[in-house]
Design a protein around this motif. Structure first.
Motif, mmCIF file in Angstrom:
data_model
loop_
_atom_site.group_PDB
_atom_site.id
_atom_site.type_symbol
_atom_site.label_atom_id
_atom_site.label_comp_id
_atom_site.label_asym_id
_atom_site.label_seq_id
_atom_site.Cartn_x
_atom_site.Cartn_y
_atom_site.Cartn_z
ATOM 1 N N UNK A 1 16.789 -3.880 -9.308
ATOM 2 C CA UNK A 1 16.038 -3.657 -10.548
ATOM 3 C C UNK A 1 14.834 -4.600 -10.530
ATOM 4 N N UNK A 2 13.668 -4.017 -10.749
ATOM 5 C CA UNK A 2 12.403 -4.770 -10.739
ATOM 6 C C UNK A 2 12.151 -5.471 -9.399
ATOM 7 N N UNK A 3 12.463 -4.788 -8.318
ATOM 8 C CA UNK A 3 12.164 -5.336 -6.991
ATOM 9 C C UNK A 3 10.680 -5.096 -6.684
ATOM 10 N N UNK A 4 9.945 -6.142 -6.563
ATOM 11 C CA UNK A 4 8.508 -6.002 -6.332
ATOM 12 C C UNK A 4 8.244 -5.448 -4.937
ATOM 13 N N UNK A 5 7.285 -4.523 -4.887
ATOM 14 C CA UNK A 5 6.859 -3.971 -3.604
ATOM 15 C C UNK A 5 7.789 -2.925 -3.027
ATOM 16 N N UNK A 6 8.852 -2.534 -3.745
ATOM 17 C CA UNK A 6 9.735 -1.482 -3.226
ATOM 18 C C UNK A 6 8.935 -0.192 -3.032
ATOM 19 N N UNK A 7 9.324 0.580 -2.040
ATOM 20 C CA UNK A 7 8.556 1.798 -1.757
ATOM 21 C C UNK A 7 8.738 2.832 -2.872
ATOM 22 N N UNK A 8 9.997 3.081 -3.240
ATOM 23 C CA UNK A 8 10.291 4.098 -4.254
ATOM 24 C C UNK A 8 10.639 3.464 -5.596
ATOM 25 N N UNK B 1 14.029 1.912 0.820
ATOM 26 C CA UNK B 1 13.592 0.757 0.037
ATOM 27 C C UNK B 1 13.223 1.251 -1.366
ATOM 28 N N UNK B 2 14.070 0.930 -2.364
ATOM 29 C CA UNK B 2 13.865 1.497 -3.700
ATOM 30 C C UNK B 2 14.172 0.467 -4.774
ATOM 31 N N UNK B 3 13.791 0.804 -5.976
ATOM 32 C CA UNK B 3 14.148 -0.036 -7.125
ATOM 33 C C UNK B 3 14.143 0.795 -8.412
ATOM 34 N N UNK B 4 14.964 0.375 -9.356
ATOM 35 C CA UNK B 4 14.808 0.803 -10.741
ATOM 36 C C UNK B 4 13.817 -0.161 -11.388
ATOM 37 N N UNK C 1 5.147 2.464 -4.299
ATOM 38 C CA UNK C 1 4.235 3.471 -3.729
ATOM 39 C C UNK C 1 4.546 4.877 -4.246
ATOM 40 N N UNK C 2 5.827 5.174 -4.446
ATOM 41 C CA UNK C 2 6.225 6.543 -4.790
ATOM 42 C C UNK C 2 7.100 6.535 -6.035
ATOM 43 N N UNK C 3 6.755 7.395 -6.992
ATOM 44 C CA UNK C 3 7.571 7.553 -8.207
ATOM 45 C C UNK C 3 8.563 8.670 -7.949
ATOM 46 N N UNK C 4 9.827 8.325 -7.940
ATOM 47 C CA UNK C 4 10.871 9.282 -7.602
ATOM 48 C C UNK C 4 11.563 9.712 -8.885
ATOM 49 N N UNK C 5 11.219 10.930 -9.367
ATOM 50 C CA UNK C 5 11.747 11.399 -10.651
ATOM 51 C C UNK C 5 13.026 12.201 -10.410
ATOM 52 N N UNK C 6 14.118 11.739 -10.947
ATOM 53 C CA UNK C 6 15.400 12.408 -10.722
ATOM 54 C C UNK C 6 15.682 13.502 -11.732
#
Ligand code: SF4
Ligand code: SF4
Length: 243
Positions: A161-168, A197-200, A237-242
């Motif tokens: 959660x709130x991982x800076x620089x995550x791709x997704x 590499x993702x984050x909420x 970099x990418x907004x991943x909408x579920x």
């Protein structure tokens, strides 16, 4: 499929349809209907309120503005876009439905959708359930720890959660952390096994946007901007909408 009859009354000019055309690139293609009925045959709202998408489109084209802007059917359309998918002319009927919804006074639009939109505006999570950022973080960390311990093959799995620089930047329907928290885990596992590499975000993490379904453009934009800002602030970099 038998089509229920259309009773024509009142003016014939298509003020409503013309208004929608004005906001579509090059006026859209709303006049190209072949009346083939493919849209109606696969629509989950066909037959409800004595309406179907082909009939609705024809009523719009015939200038039955009063009828198309007052029929409760517009709130029964799921916005699934199946009608566009099967239409040989790719006519955007949900666009007409959306704009018909927008003609309703806000306080007369369905209460359930309206309340969910208003709830999302009251918290920085965008959650229609009213789940605050701290509660979301608590649930995610709690569920993650439980699975890491119970399933050793996923001991290294993460749910950042709130991982800076995550791709997704991943969002999440806010019903799940509240009512079905285990339902979040399968996607975590897939992302873990794929090495993604993702984050909420602690803010703007809720994926649903009832303001869109309410046809409230201003509130819809606000909710979307809260999420997009969090993704931007984290440098994703990418907004991943579920949803
Ligand atoms: S978007 Fe609406 S009109 Fe089109 S198929 Fe889905 S429910 Fe029916
Ligand atoms: S599928 Fe397209 S062309 Fe066929 S009736 Fe529906 S809107 Fe018209």
């Amino acid at each position: 499929m038998a089509e229920s009859s259309i009773k024509i009354k009142g003016k014939k000019e298509s003020f409503f349809m013309d208004k929608v055309k004005e906001i579509l690139p090059e006026g859209g293609n709303l006049n190209l209907c072949l009346t083939c009925g493919a849209c109606a045959s696969g629509c989950p709202a066909t037959g409800l309120a004595d309406m179907d998408p082909r009939k609705f489109l024809r009523m719009c084209a015939m200038g039955m503005d009063e009828e198309v802007t007052t029929t409760p059917w517009v709130w029964m359309c799921t916005m699934c876009q199946r009608c566009i998918y099967v239409c040989p002319m790719k006519i955007d009927i949900p666009q007409l439905v959306f704009n018909a919804r927008g003609t309703w006074p806000r306080d007369q639009r369905p209460k359930g959708i309206r309340d969910s939109c208003d709830m999302a505006l009251r918290n920085p999570s965008n959650s229609a359930m009213g789940t605050a950022p701290d509660d979301f973080v608590f649930v995610v960390e709690d569920v993650l720890a439980e699975y890491q311990e119970a399933q050793p093959e996923f001991a290294d799995m993460v749910a950042p959660i709130d991982k800076e620089g995550a791709h997704f930047f991943l969002n999440q329907n806010s019903r799940e952390p509240v009512t079905e928290p285990d339902e979040m885990v399968p996607l975590w596992k897939i992302l873990h096994l794929a090495g993604v590499d993702w984050t909420y975000g602690s803010k703007g993490w809720a994926a649903e946007n009832y303001c869109l379904f309410l046809a409230d453009n201003q509130c819809w934009e606000h909710v979307t901007r809260v999420s997009a800002k969090q993704a931007d602030d984290l440098g994703c970099k990418v907004f991943l909408n579920t949803e």
